[in-house]
Enzyme design. Structure first.
Site, PDB file in Angstrom:
ATOM      1  CG  ASP A 204      -0.337   0.392   2.939  1.00  0.00           C
ATOM      2  OD1 ASP A 204       1.290   0.322   2.308  1.00  0.00           O
ATOM      3  OD2 ASP A 204      -0.415   0.508   3.891  1.00  0.00           O
ATOM      4  CG  ASP A 206       1.299   2.845   4.883  1.00  0.00           C
ATOM      5  OD1 ASP A 206       0.904   2.894   4.911  1.00  0.00           O
ATOM      6  OD2 ASP A 206       2.089   2.546   4.400  1.00  0.00           O
ATOM      7  CG  ASP A 284      -3.109   2.614   4.992  1.00  0.00           C
ATOM      8  OD1 ASP A 284      -4.394   1.766   4.330  1.00  0.00           O
ATOM      9  OD2 ASP A 284      -2.314   2.225   5.550  1.00  0.00           O
TER      10      ASP A 284
HETATM   11  P1  TTP Z   1       2.263  -1.346   7.087  1.00  0.00           P
HETATM   12  O1  TTP Z   1       1.789  -0.219   5.464  1.00  0.00           O
HETATM   13  O2  TTP Z   1       1.197  -2.255   6.940  1.00  0.00           O
HETATM   14  O3  TTP Z   1       3.579  -1.713   6.331  1.00  0.00           O
HETATM   15  P2  TTP Z   1       5.015  -1.214   5.755  1.00  0.00           P
HETATM   16  O4  TTP Z   1       4.310  -0.355   5.011  1.00  0.00           O
HETATM   17  O5  TTP Z   1       5.966  -1.310   6.430  1.00  0.00           O
HETATM   18  O6  TTP Z   1       4.468  -2.257   4.296  1.00  0.00           O
HETATM   19  P3  TTP Z   1       4.407  -1.902   2.691  1.00  0.00           P
HETATM   20  O7  TTP Z   1       5.089  -1.793   2.257  1.00  0.00           O
HETATM   21  O8  TTP Z   1       3.852  -3.828   2.941  1.00  0.00           O
HETATM   22  O9  TTP Z   1       3.180  -1.487   2.663  1.00  0.00           O
HETATM   23  O10 TTP Z   1       2.567   0.040   8.146  1.00  0.00           O
HETATM   24  C1  TTP Z   1       3.390   0.347   8.078  1.00  0.00           C
HETATM   25  C2  TTP Z   1       3.388   1.736   9.360  1.00  0.00           C
HETATM   26  O11 TTP Z   1       2.589   1.677   9.932  1.00  0.00           O
HETATM   27  C3  TTP Z   1       4.136   0.491  10.604  1.00  0.00           C
HETATM   28  O12 TTP Z   1       5.310   0.686  11.004  1.00  0.00           O
HETATM   29  C4  TTP Z   1       2.679   0.511  11.449  1.00  0.00           C
HETATM   30  C5  TTP Z   1       2.716   1.645  11.147  1.00  0.00           C
HETATM   31  N1  TTP Z   1       0.390   1.707  11.405  1.00  0.00           N
HETATM   32  C6  TTP Z   1      -0.049   3.019  12.096  1.00  0.00           C
HETATM   33  O13 TTP Z   1       0.871   2.776  13.508  1.00  0.00           O
HETATM   34  N2  TTP Z   1      -1.213   2.307  13.229  1.00  0.00           N
HETATM   35  C7  TTP Z   1      -1.923   1.381  12.492  1.00  0.00           C
HETATM   36  O14 TTP Z   1      -3.009   1.010  12.591  1.00  0.00           O
HETATM   37  C8  TTP Z   1      -1.223   0.882  10.702  1.00  0.00           C
HETATM   38  C9  TTP Z   1      -2.683  -0.224  10.257  1.00  0.00           C
HETATM   39  C10 TTP Z   1       0.263   0.669  10.184  1.00  0.00           C
HETATM   40 MN    MN Z   2       2.869   0.271   3.506  1.00  0.00          MN
HETATM   41 MN    MN Z   3      -0.140   0.682   5.299  1.00  0.00          MN
END
Ligand code: TTP
Ligand code: MN
Ligand code: MN
Ligand code: MN
Length: 360
Positions: A204, A206, A284
């Site tokens: 995703d 973020d 997100d």
């Molecule tokens: P993710 O998007 O789940 O993971 P990522 O970006 O490291 O891996 P990917 O490339 O597969 O997307 O989460 C990113 C960060 O956000 C992770 O360190 C945890 C944090 N997080 C929160 O702090 N609160 C939340 O509710 C969620 C869903 C994530």
């Molecule tokens: Mn992510």
């Molecule tokens: Mn995420």
């Protein structure tokens, strides 16, 4: 007179947040073996066992050079007896029988498939498995009841299974920047998550939204979601808003920012007309008051294991509570302010680790 050249021994600090962990490392086969067992343990609800394998894998990720043999494992922290056996087998035979057996098992493959669906966790996947379901087709033919989130997850499964690339992440950042520029001038959009750690792709994107004047960010999430909807770009969204009462009772594990988990229609730059011109991607969005931005950025950059270790270090080594909102010093009974991630590391008495070295 015999002189021996002693290899510099591998020095590894006990907490992952004390270590520099780049994305690329020479132990991918070893790490994959341990992370497969970690994942399989979590599928069985065995959190502690999963964490032990994750910790061992994370130690291998940070080694500054390739292991010269099994003998070097004994000096490393966090490698338990089971992990040691697995590593020894991979080092000596190229594969570990236990890992290969797990990977080929119907249980592991099905749990992996189901938990990959947006909105499906281990508990739901396990229930479906025990009901005899094994595929997405089975969910349909058995008329399995799905939440709205899971329905979207199944509907867009194929698109969401394709990792988001860097170019796609950039175009999402541009899209959100463009929207916020109209909705709230001077608002900031910051890429967090795996892409900030330098990953070439991710499950995703973020994004953290804020505004230099604290308070101006209130209401931004609602207007941004409405704008995305008007542009017909929202395939799914689930927003949650922090109430004022919740926001003030900070110091909890889960963060309480206004946030929205979405599936977006990402318009693709294609020339031909026969090609489908969009695909579904996960985005997100998190809205953060300016004074909490360094904490939110640190918390949302990951990796998940790096975050877990930062919090464990804060609590056990410093008697402090760290979350995405702030840092609380239990001995002084005060919150420690920070205007950058560097300052948070300073408060914790840790060397600064830049995002690209947080791939623990
Ligand atoms: P993710 O998007 O789940 O993971 P990522 O970006 O490291 O891996 P990917 O490339 O597969 O997307 O989460 C990113 C960060 O956000 C992770 O360190 C945890 C944090 N997080 C929160 O702090 N609160 C939340 O509710 C969620 C869903 C994530
Ligand atoms: Mn992510
Ligand atoms: Mn995420
Ligand atoms: Mn065992």
């Amino acid at each position: 007179q015999v002189t021996t050249t002693v290899e510099p021994s591998l020095q590894v600090a006990p907490y992952a947040c004390q270590r520099r962990t780049p994305l690329d490392h020479p132990h991918s086969a070893l790490v994959m073996a341990l992370e497969t067992l970690a994942e399989a343990a979590l599928f069985e609800g065995e959190e502690a066992r999963g964490l032990a394998f994750t910790r061992a894998a994370s130690v291998l990720r940070c080694l500054p050079r390739a292991l010269r043999g099994t003998h070097e494992l004994s000096g490393l922290p966090g490698i338990g007896a089971h992990s040691h056996r697995v590593l020894q087998e991979v080092l000596e035979d190229g594969v570990c029988v236990e890992v290969e057996t797990v990977k080929q098992s119907e249980r592991y493959q099905t749990m992996k498939l189901f938990t990959q669906i947006f909105g499906v966790g281990v508990r739901t996947a396990d229930r479906w498995y025990r009901e005899g379901l094994r595929s997405l087709g089975d969910l349909r033919s058995h008329g399995t009841r799905l939440t709205r989130e899971q329905q979207a997850g199944v509907q867009y499964f194929e698109d969401l299974a394709v990792p988001v690339g860097q170019a796609e992440a950039e175009s999402l950042v541009c899209l959100v920047l463009d929207a916020t520029a109209h909705l709230l001038p001077n608002a900031s959009v910051t890429l967090a998550g795996g892409f900030r750690r330098g990953k070439p792709c991710g499950h995703d994107v973020d994004l953290l939204l804020s505004h230099p004047e604290e308070g101006r960010e209130v209401g931004l999430l609602g207007s941004l979601v409405a704008w995305l909807g008007e542009q017909d770009l929202l395939l799914y969204q689930h927003s949650s808003y922090s109430t004022a009462a919740e926001a003030s009772s900070s110091c909890r594990a889960l963060d309480r920012f206004d946030r929205c988990f979405t599936i977006l229609r990402l318009v693709l730059p294609t020339a031909g007309t026969r090609v489908r011109a969009w695909r579904a991607v996960r985005l997100d969005l998190v809205v953060v008051p300016h004074s909490q931005l360094p904490f939110a950025l640190l918390g949302w950059t990951g990796s998940r294991h790096f975050e877990r270790e930062l919090r464990r270090f804060a609590r056990h080594e410093r008697e402090m509570v760290l979350n995405s909102h702030g840092l609380y010093d239990m001995r002084q009974g005060t919150f420690l302010l920070a205007s950058s991630e560097e300052e948070i590391f300073q408060h914790l008495g840790l060397d600064y680790i830049p995002p690209t070295l947080r791939n623990a």
